[in-house]
Design a protein around this motif. Structure first.
Motif, short mmCIF file in Angstrom:
data_model
loop_
_atom_site.label_atom_id
_atom_site.label_comp_id
_atom_site.label_asym_id
_atom_site.label_seq_id
_atom_site.Cartn_x
_atom_site.Cartn_y
_atom_site.Cartn_z
N SER A 1 45.29 45.80 15.30
CA SER A 1 44.92 47.25 15.39
C SER A 1 44.78 47.40 16.81
O SER A 1 44.98 48.47 17.50
CB SER A 1 43.82 47.78 14.32
N ASN B 1 53.55 39.48 9.76
CA ASN B 1 53.52 40.40 8.38
C ASN B 1 54.64 39.60 7.40
O ASN B 1 54.22 39.30 6.28
CB ASN B 1 53.96 41.87 8.27
N SER C 1 48.24 43.40 0.47
CA SER C 1 47.69 44.81 0.71
C SER C 1 46.61 44.58 1.86
O SER C 1 46.40 45.22 2.62
CB SER C 1 47.43 45.77 -0.19
N GLU D 1 49.46 47.28 9.66
CA GLU D 1 50.57 48.59 9.99
C GLU D 1 50.62 48.47 11.43
O GLU D 1 49.77 47.71 12.10
CB GLU D 1 49.85 49.92 9.47
N SER E 1 57.16 48.86 7.48
CA SER E 1 55.86 49.49 6.86
C SER E 1 55.33 48.49 5.90
O SER E 1 55.94 47.68 5.17
CB SER E 1 55.83 50.77 5.99
N VAL E 2 54.08 48.38 5.60
CA VAL E 2 53.39 47.36 4.72
C VAL E 2 53.88 47.69 3.45
O VAL E 2 54.20 46.86 2.48
CB VAL E 2 52.02 47.48 4.62
#
Length: 331
Positions: A171, A197, A215, A220, A225-226
């Motif tokens: 982030s 990821n 999750s 992100e 996208s996740v």
């Protein structure tokens, strides 16, 4: 950004690039009769400047940590905007935050694991964290430390410290790249998140983890996208790669499908990540003014240090040269 501000830094980076170890030197290390000889070959290079306190090959990790610190000190001299350096140095800062939290919750001292790559002194941050009073410490770091400690108190699971701090790292990294608004850095960070990821997803699925766990661990900020990754999480890797073929990392994923099928190792994905990020930086050699060539040099230096670590670990474990070359995947 005035690209001319980086003219001197680019000149310096070109000089330092010429001092990177060439294939011949690395081959000599791989073919050395033992770890001691490989280490002597290494010290017959710029790495001698980082050998203070290093007593032989068994202290190789100290040498490489010293060299990392030296490289980032040079980077700070070349880059006017320290946010650019952060794109590479933040991973070491957040590594240090993990060390600090794990030290506090276990009651042990892990300071020897610190990596010094920036002005964010981990010794100072550790003392402040333990006292509960922070001075001149980034708010992102404070939040990550407190979140890491809180999740451990809740779960008693050290792995959750890694998960929480990894999410904080990516982030923060994304915020830095967004603030710079330079294509190379935006693509570098976005692609790094995608590879993180995908590797994390494959590892979790191998461990039999649920989609709700995914999750928690996926972040992100990447090109994929996740939600999309979670929807693909039960597919074999070749199907994942095919589904993502139109993404920026898609071609790279397709390139390593066969090798991943053969070896089943996440190291295949990690190696492809390095190749992909090197390709991103390849055009920087044609840029005369701007931060990109300096960034590219630092990425190459990090890769060199990683290769040296693999070689020395291999020599210490008496791995044959042919096997070692295979593990390195070509250098």
């Amino acid at each position: 950004m005035d690209r001319l501000d980086y003219a001197q830094g680019v000149v310096m980076a070109r000089v330092y690039e010429k001092r990177l170890l060439d294939k011949g030197k690395l081959d000599k290390m791989i073919d050395a009769k033992d770890a001691d000889e490989a280490f002597k070959i290494l010290l017959d290079s710029e790495y001698i400047k980082s050998s203070e306190g290093v007593d032989g090959v068994k202290n190789y990790e100290l040498l490489l940590k010293n060299e990392t610190a030296r490289a980032f000190k040079l980077g700070a001299e070349m880059l006017n905007d320290k946010r650019i350096l952060e794109i590479l140095s933040l991973k070491y800062d957040y590594h240090n935050l993990k060390v600090i939290v794990k030290g506090k919750v276990s009651g042990k001292n892990f300071d020897d694991l610190f990596i010094y790559s920036s002005d964010n002194n981990p010794d100072k941050i550790r003392v402040q964290f333990e006292s509960g009073h922070f001075t001149n410490t980034k708010s992102e770091f404070i939040k990550a430390l407190r979140s890491g400690e809180a999740i451990f108190e809740e779960t008693n699971d050290p792995q959750m410290i890694d998960i929480v701090i990894d999410r904080a790292y990516y982030s923060h990294l994304k915020d830095v790249s967004d603030s710079l608004a330079i294509n190379l850095f935006s693509e570098y960070v976005s692609s790094s998140i995608d590879f993180f990821n995908i590797s994390s997803m494959l590892r979790a699925v191998k461990m039999g983890k649920s989609q709700s766990f995914l999750s928690q661990i996926l972040v992100e900020g990447g090109g994929v996208s996740v939600a999309r990754l979670i929807s693909l999480s039960r597919e074999d890797f070749d199907r994942v790669a095919m589904a993502l073929k139109s993404e920026k990392v898609g071609r790279a994923l397709l390139e390593c499908v066969d090798e991943y099928k053969e070896k089943g190792s996440l190291g295949v994905i990690d190696n492809m990540k390095d190749i992909f990020l090197s390709r991103l930086n390849s055009d920087s050699r044609f840029i005369s003014f701007g931060p990109e060539p300096i960034f590219a040099y630092l990425v190459a230096k990090e890769k060199e240090i990683s290769i040296i670590r693999l070689i020395l670990v291999g020599k210490l474990n008496n791995i044959p040269s042919t096997k070692l070359r295979e593990r390195l995947g070509g250098i």
